[in-house]
Scaffold this motif. Structure first.
Motif, PDB file in Angstrom:
ATOM      1  N   PHE A 209     -42.282 -61.689 -13.623  1.00 43.18           N
ATOM      2  CA  PHE A 209     -43.498 -61.157 -13.034  1.00 43.18           C
ATOM      3  C   PHE A 209     -44.016 -62.170 -12.030  1.00 43.18           C
ATOM      4  O   PHE A 209     -43.480 -63.271 -11.936  1.00 43.18           O
ATOM      5  CB  PHE A 209     -44.543 -60.801 -14.105  1.00 43.18           C
ATOM      6  CG  PHE A 209     -44.912 -61.906 -15.048  1.00 43.18           C
ATOM      7  CD1 PHE A 209     -45.977 -62.759 -14.780  1.00 43.18           C
ATOM      8  CD2 PHE A 209     -44.203 -62.094 -16.233  1.00 43.18           C
ATOM      9  CE1 PHE A 209     -46.330 -63.770 -15.667  1.00 43.18           C
ATOM     10  CE2 PHE A 209     -44.552 -63.096 -17.124  1.00 43.18           C
ATOM     11  CZ  PHE A 209     -45.610 -63.944 -16.842  1.00 43.18           C
ATOM     12  N   VAL A 210     -45.027 -61.772 -11.267  1.00 44.83           N
ATOM     13  CA  VAL A 210     -45.587 -62.677 -10.268  1.00 44.83           C
ATOM     14  C   VAL A 210     -47.070 -62.868 -10.533  1.00 44.83           C
ATOM     15  O   VAL A 210     -47.726 -62.014 -11.123  1.00 44.83           O
ATOM     16  CB  VAL A 210     -45.375 -62.170  -8.820  1.00 44.83           C
ATOM     17  CG1 VAL A 210     -43.895 -62.116  -8.471  1.00 44.83           C
ATOM     18  CG2 VAL A 210     -46.046 -60.827  -8.595  1.00 44.83           C
ATOM     19  N   ASP A 211     -47.578 -64.010 -10.073  1.00 44.92           N
ATOM     20  CA  ASP A 211     -49.019 -64.239 -10.171  1.00 44.92           C
ATOM     21  C   ASP A 211     -49.683 -63.745  -8.887  1.00 44.92           C
ATOM     22  O   ASP A 211     -49.008 -63.186  -8.004  1.00 44.92           O
ATOM     23  CB  ASP A 211     -49.327 -65.709 -10.464  1.00 44.92           C
ATOM     24  CG  ASP A 211     -48.946 -66.660  -9.343  1.00 44.92           C
ATOM     25  OD1 ASP A 211     -48.633 -66.213  -8.216  1.00 44.92           O
ATOM     26  OD2 ASP A 211     -48.967 -67.880  -9.586  1.00 44.92           O
ATOM     27  N   GLY A 212     -50.986 -63.919  -8.790  1.00 45.49           N
ATOM     28  CA  GLY A 212     -51.740 -63.430  -7.641  1.00 45.49           C
ATOM     29  C   GLY A 212     -51.301 -64.017  -6.311  1.00 45.49           C
ATOM     30  O   GLY A 212     -51.555 -63.436  -5.260  1.00 45.49           O
ATOM     31  N   GLY A 213     -50.623 -65.151  -6.348  1.00 47.85           N
ATOM     32  CA  GLY A 213     -50.114 -65.777  -5.126  1.00 47.85           C
ATOM     33  C   GLY A 213     -48.673 -65.420  -4.824  1.00 47.85           C
ATOM     34  O   GLY A 213     -48.091 -65.930  -3.871  1.00 47.85           O
ATOM     35  N   GLY A 214     -48.075 -64.560  -5.664  1.00 52.63           N
ATOM     36  CA  GLY A 214     -46.691 -64.149  -5.450  1.00 52.63           C
ATOM     37  C   GLY A 214     -45.657 -65.064  -6.074  1.00 52.63           C
ATOM     38  O   GLY A 214     -44.461 -64.881  -5.888  1.00 52.63           O
ATOM     39  N   ARG A 215     -46.097 -66.061  -6.840  1.00 52.25           N
ATOM     40  CA  ARG A 215     -45.175 -67.004  -7.481  1.00 52.25           C
ATOM     41  C   ARG A 215     -44.483 -66.333  -8.663  1.00 52.25           C
ATOM     42  O   ARG A 215     -45.135 -65.728  -9.510  1.00 52.25           O
ATOM     43  CB  ARG A 215     -45.950 -68.234  -7.952  1.00 52.25           C
ATOM     44  CG  ARG A 215     -45.085 -69.336  -8.533  1.00 52.25           C
ATOM     45  CD  ARG A 215     -45.910 -70.573  -8.813  1.00 52.25           C
ATOM     46  NE  ARG A 215     -47.030 -70.268  -9.696  1.00 52.25           N
ATOM     47  CZ  ARG A 215     -47.283 -70.906 -10.823  1.00 52.25           C
ATOM     48  NH1 ARG A 215     -46.517 -71.907 -11.202  1.00 52.25           N
ATOM     49  NH2 ARG A 215     -48.307 -70.577 -11.569  1.00 52.25           N
ATOM     50  N   ALA A 216     -43.158 -66.437  -8.734  1.00 54.71           N
ATOM     51  CA  ALA A 216     -42.375 -65.840  -9.819  1.00 54.71           C
ATOM     52  C   ALA A 216     -42.585 -66.619 -11.116  1.00 54.71           C
ATOM     53  O   ALA A 216     -42.521 -67.855 -11.124  1.00 54.71           O
ATOM     54  CB  ALA A 216     -40.896 -65.818  -9.453  1.00 54.71           C
ATOM     55  N   LEU A 217     -42.847 -65.899 -12.196  1.00 55.07           N
ATOM     56  CA  LEU A 217     -43.100 -66.495 -13.504  1.00 55.07           C
ATOM     57  C   LEU A 217     -42.386 -65.707 -14.593  1.00 55.07           C
ATOM     58  O   LEU A 217     -41.903 -64.604 -14.367  1.00 55.07           O
ATOM     59  CB  LEU A 217     -44.604 -66.471 -13.815  1.00 55.07           C
ATOM     60  CG  LEU A 217     -45.548 -67.229 -12.899  1.00 55.07           C
ATOM     61  CD1 LEU A 217     -46.992 -66.861 -13.214  1.00 55.07           C
ATOM     62  CD2 LEU A 217     -45.333 -68.720 -13.045  1.00 55.07           C
TER      63      LEU A 217
ATOM     64  N   GLY B  21     -48.748 -52.565  -6.203  1.00 52.95           N
ATOM     65  CA  GLY B  21     -48.793 -54.005  -5.991  1.00 52.95           C
ATOM     66  C   GLY B  21     -50.126 -54.636  -6.366  1.00 52.95           C
ATOM     67  O   GLY B  21     -50.941 -54.041  -7.076  1.00 52.95           O
ATOM     68  N   LEU B  22     -50.343 -55.847  -5.870  1.00 52.50           N
ATOM     69  CA  LEU B  22     -51.529 -56.615  -6.226  1.00 52.50           C
ATOM     70  C   LEU B  22     -52.805 -56.151  -5.520  1.00 52.50           C
ATOM     71  O   LEU B  22     -53.902 -56.472  -5.978  1.00 52.50           O
ATOM     72  CB  LEU B  22     -51.299 -58.101  -5.931  1.00 52.50           C
ATOM     73  CG  LEU B  22     -50.398 -58.821  -6.935  1.00 52.50           C
ATOM     74  CD1 LEU B  22     -49.972 -60.179  -6.389  1.00 52.50           C
ATOM     75  CD2 LEU B  22     -51.099 -58.975  -8.268  1.00 52.50           C
ATOM     76  N   GLY B  23     -52.687 -55.391  -4.452  1.00 46.21           N
ATOM     77  CA  GLY B  23     -53.863 -54.917  -3.721  1.00 46.21           C
ATOM     78  C   GLY B  23     -54.861 -54.180  -4.615  1.00 46.21           C
ATOM     79  O   GLY B  23     -56.050 -54.534  -4.643  1.00 46.21           O
ATOM     80  N   PRO B  24     -54.426 -53.149  -5.346  1.00 45.47           N
ATOM     81  CA  PRO B  24     -55.360 -52.452  -6.228  1.00 45.47           C
ATOM     82  C   PRO B  24     -55.942 -53.355  -7.320  1.00 45.47           C
ATOM     83  O   PRO B  24     -57.098 -53.193  -7.716  1.00 45.47           O
ATOM     84  CB  PRO B  24     -54.514 -51.340  -6.852  1.00 45.47           C
ATOM     85  CG  PRO B  24     -53.371 -51.149  -5.929  1.00 45.47           C
ATOM     86  CD  PRO B  24     -53.121 -52.495  -5.305  1.00 45.47           C
ATOM     87  N   VAL B  25     -55.160 -54.304  -7.793  1.00 52.49           N
ATOM     88  CA  VAL B  25     -55.640 -55.227  -8.821  1.00 52.49           C
ATOM     89  C   VAL B  25     -56.747 -56.105  -8.235  1.00 52.49           C
ATOM     90  O   VAL B  25     -57.801 -56.277  -8.855  1.00 52.49           O
ATOM     91  CB  VAL B  25     -54.486 -56.093  -9.379  1.00 52.49           C
ATOM     92  CG1 VAL B  25     -54.996 -57.105 -10.375  1.00 52.49           C
ATOM     93  CG2 VAL B  25     -53.408 -55.210  -9.996  1.00 52.49           C
ATOM     94  N   ARG B  26     -56.533 -56.633  -7.043  1.00 55.80           N
ATOM     95  CA  ARG B  26     -57.564 -57.457  -6.378  1.00 55.80           C
ATOM     96  C   ARG B  26     -58.858 -56.670  -6.185  1.00 55.80           C
ATOM     97  O   ARG B  26     -59.945 -57.157  -6.480  1.00 55.80           O
ATOM     98  CB  ARG B  26     -57.067 -57.946  -5.027  1.00 55.80           C
ATOM     99  CG  ARG B  26     -56.207 -59.151  -5.102  1.00 55.80           C
ATOM    100  CD  ARG B  26     -55.988 -59.776  -3.722  1.00 55.80           C
ATOM    101  NE  ARG B  26     -55.079 -60.880  -3.890  1.00 55.80           N
ATOM    102  CZ  ARG B  26     -53.751 -60.777  -3.838  1.00 55.80           C
ATOM    103  NH1 ARG B  26     -53.184 -59.628  -3.587  1.00 55.80           N
ATOM    104  NH2 ARG B  26     -52.993 -61.833  -4.034  1.00 55.80           N
TER     105      ARG B  26
ATOM    106  N   TYR C  30     -51.728 -60.999 -12.458  1.00 61.08           N
ATOM    107  CA  TYR C  30     -50.291 -60.990 -12.679  1.00 61.08           C
ATOM    108  C   TYR C  30     -49.796 -59.564 -12.490  1.00 61.08           C
ATOM    109  O   TYR C  30     -50.486 -58.609 -12.828  1.00 61.08           O
ATOM    110  CB  TYR C  30     -49.944 -61.464 -14.096  1.00 61.08           C
ATOM    111  CG  TYR C  30     -50.439 -62.850 -14.394  1.00 61.08           C
ATOM    112  CD1 TYR C  30     -49.707 -63.971 -13.993  1.00 61.08           C
ATOM    113  CD2 TYR C  30     -51.642 -63.050 -15.056  1.00 61.08           C
ATOM    114  CE1 TYR C  30     -50.173 -65.254 -14.255  1.00 61.08           C
ATOM    115  CE2 TYR C  30     -52.108 -64.327 -15.323  1.00 61.08           C
ATOM    116  CZ  TYR C  30     -51.369 -65.421 -14.920  1.00 61.08           C
ATOM    117  OH  TYR C  30     -51.836 -66.687 -15.181  1.00 61.08           O
ATOM    118  N   LEU C  31     -48.576 -59.420 -11.986  1.00 57.12           N
ATOM    119  CA  LEU C  31     -48.006 -58.112 -11.708  1.00 57.12           C
ATOM    120  C   LEU C  31     -46.539 -58.094 -12.106  1.00 57.12           C
ATOM    121  O   LEU C  31     -45.796 -59.032 -11.790  1.00 57.12           O
ATOM    122  CB  LEU C  31     -48.140 -57.778 -10.217  1.00 57.12           C
ATOM    123  CG  LEU C  31     -47.579 -56.441  -9.760  1.00 57.12           C
ATOM    124  CD1 LEU C  31     -48.470 -55.294 -10.251  1.00 57.12           C
ATOM    125  CD2 LEU C  31     -47.453 -56.408  -8.240  1.00 57.12           C
ATOM    126  N   ALA C  32     -46.136 -57.020 -12.784  1.00 58.33           N
ATOM    127  CA  ALA C  32     -44.738 -56.821 -13.154  1.00 58.33           C
ATOM    128  C   ALA C  32     -44.308 -55.429 -12.731  1.00 58.33           C
ATOM    129  O   ALA C  32     -45.136 -54.519 -12.580  1.00 58.33           O
ATOM    130  CB  ALA C  32     -44.550 -56.984 -14.663  1.00 58.33           C
TER     131      ALA C  32
END
Length: 173
Positions: free
Chosen positions: A38-46, A98-103, A117-119
């Protein structure tokens, strides 16, 4: 007890408000768990391995899920209260857009303490054996599943906080 009585009890529990639900049921023994990327809010893979050493409340949710939206402020308050080196609330969105709706959602309701975080939806639901949203997993310091609750809850209730503090206090289990 008759089958009809059991069904009536189950239906009453399902209809109960989140605050009236029981605490997260814990497993007799911790269980291995898969960790999709998954990725965090900055797009970093985790992955969950990045959180080893902490107790994690993993909440699988989506912005289009009404019960998820209702419980999110309680997760934010839980992170504000217990978050740190020993504990982390990981709200894992499965929004396909994607992260847009989450933000936007975080901004709309004033989420201040939770990271984003997004998966990928299907991958996360399969890996975490999710059949309904929200689903919340309690993950111990070794990255193993200790408990699970399907459906919303009042995550910042005194009972929930006490349960999490108990698991946080366990070292080397």
């Amino acid at each position: 007890m008759r089958r009809r009585d059991l069904l009536a009890g189950a239906l009453a529990l399902a209809a109960a408000p989140a605050a009236a639900r029981p605490l997260m049921p814990l497993h007799q023994t911790s269980r291995e768990i898969l960790s999709p990327p998954f990725v965090d809010g900055g797009g970093r893979a985790l992955s969950l391995a990045d959180f080893r050493g902490r107790v994690v409340v993993l909440n699988i949710w989506a912005t289009w899920c009404a019960p998820c939206r209702e419980e999110m402020p309680t997760l934010d308050r839980l992170q504000a209260r217990l978050g740190g080196d020993d504990f982390h609330v990981l709200p894992l969105s499965i929004d396909q857009a994607g992260l847009g709706p989450v933000r936007r959602f975080y901004e709309q309701i004033g989420i201040r303490h939770l990271d984003m975080y997004l998966a990928e939806e299907i991958r996360a639901m399969f890996a975490f054996a999710v059949i309904e949203l929200p689903t919340t997993l309690l993950i111990d310091r070794q990255g193993r599943e200790r408990g699970r609750l399907t459906g919303p809850a009042q995550w910042d209730s005194p009972e929930a906080i006490a349960q999490f503090q108990t698991v946080i206090a366990e070292r080397g289990r």
